[in-house]
Scaffold this active site. Structure first.
Site, PDB file in Angstrom:
ATOM      1  N   ASP A  37       0.863  -1.189   0.000  1.00 44.51           N
ATOM      2  CA  ASP A  37       0.000   0.000   0.000  1.00 44.51           C
ATOM      3  C   ASP A  37       0.895   1.234   0.000  1.00 44.51           C
ATOM      4  OD1 ASP A  37      -2.089   2.051   0.772  1.00 44.51           O
ATOM      5  OD2 ASP A  37      -3.285   0.260   1.106  1.00 44.51           O
ATOM      6  N   ASP A  62       3.343   2.047  -4.723  1.00 41.07           N
ATOM      7  CA  ASP A  62       2.333   2.767  -5.493  1.00 41.07           C
ATOM      8  C   ASP A  62       2.138   1.957  -6.766  1.00 41.07           C
ATOM      9  OD1 ASP A  62       0.966   4.360  -7.292  1.00 41.07           O
ATOM     10  OD2 ASP A  62       2.002   6.206  -6.743  1.00 41.07           O
ATOM     11  N   ASN A  89      -6.363  -4.829  -5.755  1.00 42.59           N
ATOM     12  CA  ASN A  89      -7.441  -4.152  -5.027  1.00 42.59           C
ATOM     13  C   ASN A  89      -7.250  -2.635  -4.938  1.00 42.59           C
ATOM     14  OD1 ASN A  89      -9.559  -3.904  -2.712  1.00 42.59           O
ATOM     15  ND2 ASN A  89      -7.647  -3.136  -1.813  1.00 42.59           N
ATOM     16  N   TYR A 156     -13.716   6.958 -12.836  1.00 36.08           N
ATOM     17  CA  TYR A 156     -13.705   5.738 -12.019  1.00 36.08           C
ATOM     18  C   TYR A 156     -14.462   4.610 -12.726  1.00 36.08           C
ATOM     19  CZ  TYR A 156     -14.695   2.712  -7.993  1.00 36.08           C
ATOM     20  OH  TYR A 156     -14.798   1.644  -7.137  1.00 36.08           O
ATOM     21  N   LYS A 160     -13.043   0.951 -13.958  1.00 34.69           N
ATOM     22  CA  LYS A 160     -13.550  -0.315 -13.429  1.00 34.69           C
ATOM     23  C   LYS A 160     -14.180  -1.176 -14.523  1.00 34.69           C
ATOM     24  CE  LYS A 160     -12.236   0.210  -9.179  1.00 34.69           C
ATOM     25  NZ  LYS A 160     -11.256  -0.703  -8.570  1.00 34.69           N
ATOM     26  N   THR A 191     -16.834   0.421   3.809  1.00 34.79           N
ATOM     27  CA  THR A 191     -15.446   0.728   4.202  1.00 34.79           C
ATOM     28  C   THR A 191     -15.286   2.221   4.482  1.00 34.79           C
ATOM     29  OG1 THR A 191     -14.807   1.190   1.915  1.00 34.79           O
ATOM     30  CG2 THR A 191     -14.557  -1.089   2.660  1.00 34.79           C
TER      31      THR A 191
END
Ligand code: NAD
Length: 250
Positions: A37, A62, A89, A156, A160, A191
């Site tokens: 991460d 990254d 992810n 986004y 996706k 989340t």
């Protein structure tokens, strides 16, 4: 019960949310986990993996930086000698009305969400092909073509949806070498992500339309990712598994 004995998994964006839940679930099933991460909390997640009796490696990566990705894969091989599963992810979801969306913001979302998955996948492939075994799981989104509640997320949604096309085509390339690649297509997973892109009223309206009547828990998505990352999913590849409490069916 999924058997990850002697298996090694890399999870990107594993410092929190779905990535963290996935890293811990894989550890609970017996996998050693590389927790990657940009956020420093990756170290806490690696500690939690070790508390579950497995080895962990926390790496600052990254995913949009090809050199960092390649270095992380090399370090994984040095530490563990193999890579059995990769969970792509890591993702960002800044909002912008299409009219105000800058080319830089568009590109950053594509770079992290889509190109990052490409870099990671390409980097693990030589090892997985050599092993004759590998599992790659891409975290897409229902916003990538299944539901319309994701306004202000054109960049986004494109990233996706791109991930689903990437998954389908890569499955054909990788299948002969024993490597499967699948996507999960989450609906609203609790989340804190929804709170970052929507108002309370919008969230309430969206949740009330979900057939099961609530957001999903990260652990509920991790269950599905773990299945696709395991030996048990051997005849599933190129698939997009929707995990959404039914929202895309209404
Ligand atoms: P989150 O923001 O809680 O976690 C994302 C993680 O990715 C963070 O730890 C962040 O630091 C990391 N990250 C961001 N940019 C990175 C980069 N360039 N390199 C490496 N790591 C990076 O989000 P989440 O809700 O857990 O979402 C995880 C994934 O699931 C994302 O790809 C997201 O698009 C997808 N998703 C989430 C939902 C949801 O409702 N939560 C729905 C559909 C899809």
């Amino acid at each position: 019960m999924l058997d990850f004995t002697d298996r090694v998994a890399i999870v990107t964006g594993a410092a929190r949310g779905i990535g963290k839940a996935t890293a811990l679930r894989l550890a609970e099933e017996g996998a050693d986990v590389v927790v990657t991460d940009v956020a420093a909390e990756r170290d806490d997640v690696a500690d939690a993996v070790e508390e579950r009796g497995q080895s962990a490696l926390a790496l600052e990566v990254d995913v949009s930086d090809e050199a960092e990705v390649e270095a992380a894969v090399e370090e994984t091989i040095e530490e563990f000698g193999r890579i059995d599963a990769l969970v792509n992810n890591a993702g960002i979801f800044p909002t912008a009305d299409l009219a105000a969306l800058s080319a830089e913001d568009w590109q950053r979302v594509i770079d992290v969400n889509l190109t990052g998955a490409f870099y990671c996948t390409q980097a693990v492939c030589p090892t997985m092909r050599e092993q004759g075994y590998g599992r790659i799981v891409n975290v897409s989104s229902a916003a990538g073509g299944r539901v319309g509640w994701a306004g202000n997320l054109a960049h986004y949604a494109a990233s996706k949806a791109g991930m689903v096309g990437f998954t389908r085509s890569a499955a054909i390339d990788l299948g002969p070498d024993g490597v499967t690649i699948n996507a999960v297509v989450p609906g609203m997973i609790d989340t804190g992500a929804a709170e970052r892109v929507s108002s309370d009223e919008e969230i309430e309206a969206a949740v009330s339309a979900i057939p099961v009547g609530r957001q999903g828990d990260p652990e509920e998505l991790a269950n599905v990712i773990a299945f696709l990352a395991s030996e048990a999913s051997s005849y599933v590849t190129g698939a997009s598994l929707v995990v959404d409490g039914g929202i895309t069916k209404v």
